[in-house]
Write a protein that holds these residues in place. Sequence first.
Motif, mmCIF file in Angstrom:
data_model
loop_
_atom_site.group_PDB
_atom_site.id
_atom_site.type_symbol
_atom_site.label_atom_id
_atom_site.label_comp_id
_atom_site.label_asym_id
_atom_site.label_seq_id
_atom_site.Cartn_x
_atom_site.Cartn_y
_atom_site.Cartn_z
ATOM 1 N N GLU A 44 0.835 -1.207 0.000
ATOM 2 C CA GLU A 44 0.000 0.000 0.000
ATOM 3 C C GLU A 44 0.867 1.253 0.000
ATOM 4 N N GLU A 45 1.987 1.218 0.707
ATOM 5 C CA GLU A 45 2.904 2.356 0.697
ATOM 6 C C GLU A 45 3.511 2.570 -0.691
ATOM 7 N N MET A 46 3.607 1.487 -1.452
ATOM 8 C CA MET A 46 4.115 1.580 -2.815
ATOM 9 C C MET A 46 3.131 2.325 -3.718
ATOM 10 N N GLY A 47 1.843 2.279 -3.338
ATOM 11 C CA GLY A 47 0.842 3.010 -4.115
ATOM 12 C C GLY A 47 -0.291 2.170 -4.647
ATOM 13 N N CYS A 48 -0.238 0.849 -4.409
ATOM 14 C CA CYS A 48 -1.325 0.017 -4.935
ATOM 15 C C CYS A 48 -2.304 -0.361 -3.822
ATOM 16 N N LYS A 49 -3.508 -0.728 -4.216
ATOM 17 C CA LYS A 49 -4.502 -1.208 -3.253
ATOM 18 C C LYS A 49 -4.217 -2.677 -2.956
ATOM 19 N N PHE A 50 -4.690 -3.128 -1.799
ATOM 20 C CA PHE A 50 -4.469 -4.530 -1.435
ATOM 21 C C PHE A 50 -5.788 -5.186 -1.058
ATOM 22 N N GLU A 51 -6.053 -6.327 -1.650
ATOM 23 C CA GLU A 51 -7.256 -7.096 -1.359
ATOM 24 C C GLU A 51 -6.834 -8.463 -0.821
ATOM 25 N N PRO A 52 -7.013 -8.701 0.506
ATOM 26 C CA PRO A 52 -6.601 -9.992 1.070
ATOM 27 C C PRO A 52 -7.540 -11.123 0.659
ATOM 28 N N VAL A 53 -6.974 -12.190 0.117
ATOM 29 C CA VAL A 53 -7.754 -13.368 -0.257
ATOM 30 C C VAL A 53 -7.019 -14.612 0.252
ATOM 31 N N PRO A 54 -7.586 -15.330 1.214
ATOM 32 C CA PRO A 54 -6.936 -16.557 1.711
ATOM 33 C C PRO A 54 -6.762 -17.562 0.569
ATOM 34 N N MET A 55 -5.598 -18.238 0.574
ATOM 35 C CA MET A 55 -5.292 -19.137 -0.524
ATOM 36 C C MET A 55 -4.296 -20.204 -0.057
ATOM 37 N N GLU A 56 -4.635 -21.473 -0.240
ATOM 38 C CA GLU A 56 -3.703 -22.550 0.069
ATOM 39 C C GLU A 56 -2.754 -22.728 -1.110
ATOM 40 N N CYS A 57 -1.455 -22.739 -0.826
ATOM 41 C CA CYS A 57 -0.483 -22.867 -1.913
ATOM 42 C C CYS A 57 -0.456 -24.264 -2.513
ATOM 43 N N LYS A 58 -0.617 -25.289 -1.643
ATOM 44 C CA LYS A 58 -0.396 -26.658 -2.117
ATOM 45 C C LYS A 58 -1.604 -27.570 -1.940
#
Length: 428
Positions: A44-58
């Motif tokens: 967010e400090e970089m300038g983009c919005k953030f949308e948290p989405v839970p996600m299992e990698c494996k």
Amino acid sequence: MKIGIVVNSSWNIYNFRAGLIKAFLQNHEVIAIAPDDGYRKPLEEMGCKFEPVPMECKGTNPINDALLVKRLVTAYKKHKLDVVLHYTIKPNIYGTMAAEILKIPSINNVTGLGTVFLREGISSKIAQYLYRFTFRFPKIVFFQNKDDRELFVSKNLINESIARLLPGSGIDTTHFVPNTPTLSIPKEKNTKEFTFLLIARVLYDKGIAEYADAIKLMRSKGINARFQLLGKIDETKGLGVPEKQIKEWEKEGILKYLGTTGDVRPLISNADCIVLPSYREGTPRTLLEAACLGKPIITTDVPGCRETVIHNFNGYLCEVKNAYDLADKMQRMICLEKGKLEEMGVNSRWLAETKFDQQIIIKKYTEVIDKVRVEESVRDIHAKNRFRKMRSKVEARQLQEQRNKIKAVSMQQNNSNSRTKRAVLIES
């Protein structure tokens, strides 16, 4: 445009896509979509919005995967995305499904094939089926080496017309800068032990066991050097080297485990050679960083790894799963004269600047994004034209119906007048 960048880790977005995000933010709005694993604020400090989405990698639970599609559809709708960029296996598959449901253009990036392609089995078959189904929908799919691209094409997992090559994730050559080409090379021979460094997640597929076996072979010959290992220990599903094993190697004096770090530059700079005996990669980031910092490299002659080394130019290629050959290449590296080591380091830096600079990646993505924008604009124009034509037809039909009604009323009035005249005449 509103551009979504979807990865299975916010750490990955911040560390590997920062240059791309900064370039996009000059003309577009960027929404980072990933699990919140500690990098929301920096993004967010970089300038983009953030949308948290839970996600299992494996995980391979179909219910969880269906819920992931639902969560991604919700996120895409919420931010009204114009285009979505997917990275890593889950976003590539389930993110593409979500984008297709909403008819949002998607651009995918196969950063590596992962363990499902290294081991034949039910998981591999399921993954290939899902790739074959979902990879009909993206506008473009980028591959990080030609072997992965050819594999997908040969297995009919993708139409060749949308499969493109991209030299890895790119590297910021202004951030990874060697102080001097001989930063870690001793001024005089044998003034300090030669240092090898392996940077990777501590998985068997990264060649960690072969690295340890090669070190044992060198020790048995009385060859003294420092051998280091940097990376996260991951014991899930038996794919990772157990922490207990790492501690045993340390106790035996085989290698030194350095844990993890947020900045690899000092550790790479203090090493004389970077090693990665991996079984297969997309394009290994750690080797790009090593090349950028002007280090000789030893890696396996396999897809992804071989792209980073020209044999005997900026390092050595060794046989995969062969500790004897790895030990031989490491011994040859130690025995090189100072001038040859310097030359290999300079060659690595040249390769990073000419082949892997992130500006190359940014340019290709920008071209594709611009193409998508033009195509969507043309599609909107066609849609509007079709609507206008349909509306014109409807209006013409309505006008004709009104005319027919007027004509019918007029005819009725004429008929009524005629009957009245006849009646008057008869009565007269």
